[in-house]
Design a protein around this motif. Structure first.
Motif, short mmCIF file in Angstrom:
data_model
loop_
_atom_site.label_atom_id
_atom_site.label_comp_id
_atom_site.label_asym_id
_atom_site.label_seq_id
_atom_site.Cartn_x
_atom_site.Cartn_y
_atom_site.Cartn_z
N ILE A 292 1.50 -1.11 -0.03
CA ILE A 292 -0.10 -0.05 -0.12
C ILE A 292 0.79 1.27 0.31
O ILE A 292 0.31 2.39 -1.28
CB ILE A 292 -0.97 -0.09 1.10
N LYS A 293 2.32 0.99 0.57
CA LYS A 293 2.71 2.36 0.87
C LYS A 293 3.64 2.53 -0.91
O LYS A 293 3.76 3.69 -1.22
CB LYS A 293 4.02 1.96 1.83
N ASN A 294 3.48 1.21 -1.32
CA ASN A 294 4.16 1.37 -2.94
C ASN A 294 3.24 2.26 -3.52
O ASN A 294 3.21 2.94 -4.07
CB ASN A 294 4.67 -0.16 -3.68
N TYR B 228 6.71 14.78 -4.66
CA TYR B 228 8.10 14.86 -4.77
C TYR B 228 9.21 13.80 -4.79
O TYR B 228 9.94 13.70 -5.74
CB TYR B 228 8.20 16.27 -3.53
N LEU B 229 8.12 12.52 -3.78
CA LEU B 229 8.85 11.87 -4.75
C LEU B 229 8.60 10.78 -5.35
O LEU B 229 9.95 10.59 -6.06
CB LEU B 229 8.44 10.97 -3.46
N GLU C 207 1.09 14.84 -1.28
CA GLU C 207 2.22 14.94 -0.17
C GLU C 207 3.17 14.83 -0.58
O GLU C 207 4.32 14.32 -0.28
CB GLU C 207 1.62 14.25 0.76
N THR C 208 3.61 12.54 -1.70
CA THR C 208 4.06 12.45 -1.47
C THR C 208 4.53 12.28 -2.81
O THR C 208 5.86 12.21 -3.82
CB THR C 208 3.80 10.85 -1.84
N PHE D 166 -1.20 11.54 -4.58
CA PHE D 166 -0.83 12.05 -3.91
C PHE D 166 -0.21 13.51 -3.58
O PHE D 166 1.18 12.67 -3.86
CB PHE D 166 -0.36 10.67 -2.93
N ILE E 80 11.28 8.93 -7.58
CA ILE E 80 11.75 7.38 -7.76
C ILE E 80 11.23 6.75 -8.85
O ILE E 80 12.04 5.40 -9.58
CB ILE E 80 10.59 6.69 -6.65
N ILE F 65 0.48 4.39 -2.46
CA ILE F 65 0.68 5.71 -1.99
C ILE F 65 2.26 6.83 -2.90
O ILE F 65 1.81 7.66 -3.75
CB ILE F 65 0.91 5.90 -0.71
N ILE F 66 3.32 5.91 -3.25
CA ILE F 66 4.31 6.81 -3.54
C ILE F 66 3.65 6.74 -5.44
O ILE F 66 4.30 7.60 -5.48
CB ILE F 66 4.94 5.87 -3.48
#
Lengths: 295, 299
Positions: free
Chosen positions: A84-86, A99-100, A96-97, A94, A104, A88-89
């Motif tokens: 689930i984190k993957n 910038y990542l 909030e993420t 999103f 990535i 979200i990234i």
């Protein structure tokens, strides 16, 4: 010509001979009784050995089941947030993420394939949890269903017939636990994914983040509930361990009793032999006395 | 019938005139043999008592030995499981820690995510072991426990001082880590509550791989597992020693029982032979008494 036994000594000797003869008969009888008792004790010992072997095997099965549940719980818990984190990234929605995301994405060959893979893994993680629950239930049934005498609490009488009734936790019940937090309250929407391949493929294409988050939450609850079975299994292991200890004590007492009876039997045989010889000895003394008296 | 036979025998004995001396010699020999036979039977009785005592001792030793064998197989299994867990954990940890260095993985799996379940599972295992041993009143990881003291006294007689030191250290080492595990609150690693998206995003953003408390708790748990492995191996060594000692004692007892039993067998055989001769002597008198009685009747 008949002669009367006049001597008192002769009478005493005859009484002693009779006494030893009777004692020999008596101890022969005791040997027979001991032999009978030994036969019964040996039968009890064989049953006790069988019972202990059965209990040990049952205990091992329940212990293995406990470790199976522990392993499932531990491994699933470790990677509970991973997919689930993957998602979200890599999800563009999103902020909030965000910038990542660009940073990535450069390291990923195909973002589309990566996202499809992540979604597949989220469903597979959920299916694995469902399968684990079913496997645990099947293992529990295969172990407990033949032990109504040992675990009457897991059986119920319906229309005069005994039915296996180990406590289970239903998938819908677990769904209800987190229903308030879910985006979709429809249990079947997620339940079908575990057995319908078409729905599985459709989910990959059409589910939005809220749906994926629902599956994540539901899987999380499914994994948490592996501990539900331990509530029953752990006290059962304690019960079986105590039972085995008491049965082993009983068996040890039986073995000691068999040994004791065996040596009693040998003593009786020897006492019977001594009585026989003594009776012959006194008979000879009587002969001697009679001959000497005649002199 | 018996009394009839006795009357005939009595009249025969009274009628012996010529061979009275010969008859007395026979009877004296019979008495001597029967005293000898009774003595032999009493000796076998004493031997049987000795055999019985040794058999009882043997049974208890065999029970103890079979319990030791079961414990040994339990410890062998546990050591295998622990070694397998350590090996799998080490393999997985080094790979995951390496992946923590990549941008994606450093965000997708946190130290708490990865180490937490292991800590929880170790503390739970430790509590299970503690509960199991305490039930029998044995504080296995306390070197001052009377059972441990007795075990140390026992091994001091046969192990080298280096080996005894290793055994003591294995207990002290486990105790050190159990004290640390006692301070860990399992609730911190149970992860009962489902995280909300906001929490997940916070975790991703903070990407705290090496939360010091979690990291320390993880390595304490891992060291506990190492210490338990060493303690189990030491305990298994002790069990094997005790098993071998019991086995020797069992063999000695068996040997003693076999030789006593052989001696008893021989003595009983002698007793039977003697009994047989006594029986023949008596039969000579009984048969002669009948023959004399019949002769008198014919005449």
């Amino acid at each position: 010509m008949r002669r009367k036994i006049s001597s008192n000594t002769s009478v005493i000797l005859i009484i002693i001979i009779a006494g030893f003869t009777l004692s020999s008969y008596f101890f022969d009888q005791m040997v027979i009784r001991k032999e009978d008792k030994l036969r019964n004790l040996n039968i009890k010992l064989s049953s006790s050995n069988l019972e202990i072997a059965d209990l040990n095997s049952l205990n091992n099965q329940v212990e293995d089941l406990k470790y199976f549940i522990y392993d499932e719980f531990f491994l699933k818990k470790r990677y509970r947030n991973y997919w689930i984190k993957n998602l979200i990234i890599l999800d563009k929605n999103f902020k909030e993420t965000q910038y990542l995301n660009s940073e990535i994405q450069e390291s990923i060959n195909s973002v589309y394939i990566a996202i499809t893979d992540i979604k597949t893994r989220i469903i597979e993680y959920y299916i694995d949890a469902v399968v684990a629950h079913n496997t645990i239930n099947l293992k529990i049934k295969s172990i407990y269903q033949f032990y109504d005498k040992l675990f009457p609490q897991y059986f119920e009488m319906v229309d005069g017939e005994l039915h296996y009734n180990f406590p289970e936790i239903g998938f819908s019940e677990m769904f209800e636990e987190i229903k308030d937090r879910l985006n979709s309250k429809d249990f079947n929407k997620y339940a079908v994914l575990s057995y319908d391949d078409q729905k599985f493929d459709d989910a990959i294409e059409n589910f939005n983040f809220n749906d994926w988050y629902d599956i994540y939450q539901y899987s999380y609850v499914l994994v948490n509930n592996f501990e539900f079975y331990l509530k029953y299994i752990e006290p059962d292991i304690d019960f079986l361990n105590n039972l085995i200890v008491s049965k082993e004590e009983y068996r040890d007492n039986l073995i000691a009793e068999i040994t004791k009876n065996n040596s009693h039997k040998n003593f009786f045989i020897l006492v019977s032999i001594i009585s026989q010889i003594s009776s012959l000895l006194f008979l000879l003394i009587l002969f001697r006395l009679l001959i000497i008296n005649k002199k | 019938m018996r009394s009839f036979r006795f009357t005939i025998l009595q009249s025969f004995l009274f009628s012996i005139n010529k061979n009275q001396r010969k008859a007395l010699i026979f009877i004296n020999a019979g008495i001597f043999l029967s005293i000898f036979a009774v003595s032999a039977a009493i000796v076998s009785f004493v031997i049987e008592k000795k055999i019985s005592q040794k058999q009882e001792e043997l049974i208890y030793l065999q029970i103890q030995s079979s319990e030791n064998a079961q414990l040994m197989s339990y410890f062998e299994n546990e050591i295998n499981k622990i070694e397998q867990s350590i090996s799998l954990e080490e393999d997985d940890r080094v790979k995951t820690e390496y992946l923590f260095n990549t941008k994606l993985n450093s965000r997708t799996i946190s130290g708490t995510d990865y180490y937490g379940p292991f800590i929880y599972s170790m503390v739970k295992d430790y509590n299970d072991i503690q509960k199991y041993l305490e039930k029998d009143g044995y504080d296995a990881f306390n070197i001052n426990d009377p059972i441990n003291q007795a075990l140390i006294e026992m091994i001091e007689e046969s192990w080298t001082s280096e080996e005894v030191k290793e055994f003591k250290n294995s207990i002290l080492e486990v105790k050190k880590y159990t004290n640390q595990l006692d301070d860990i609150d399992t609730k911190d690693y149970h992860f009962k509550e489902v995280p909300n998206v906001k929490d997940l995003i916070t975790e991703i953003k903070s990407y705290e791989i090496t939360n010091e408390v979690v990291y320390d708790d993880y390595f304490e748990s891992l060291r506990f597992l190492f210490a338990i492995r060493i303690w189990s191996k030491q305990f298994l060594k002790l069990l094997k020693g005790s098993f071998a000692y019991d086995k020797d004692n069992i063999n000695n007892l068996k040997q003693d029982i076999i030789s006593l039993s052989n001696l008893e067998k021989k003595i009983i055989l002698i007793t039977f032979v003697l009994q047989f001769f006594i029986f023949i002597i008596i039969q000579i008198f009984e048969i002669n008494s009948f023959v004399t009685h019949i002769k008198k009747k014919i005449l």
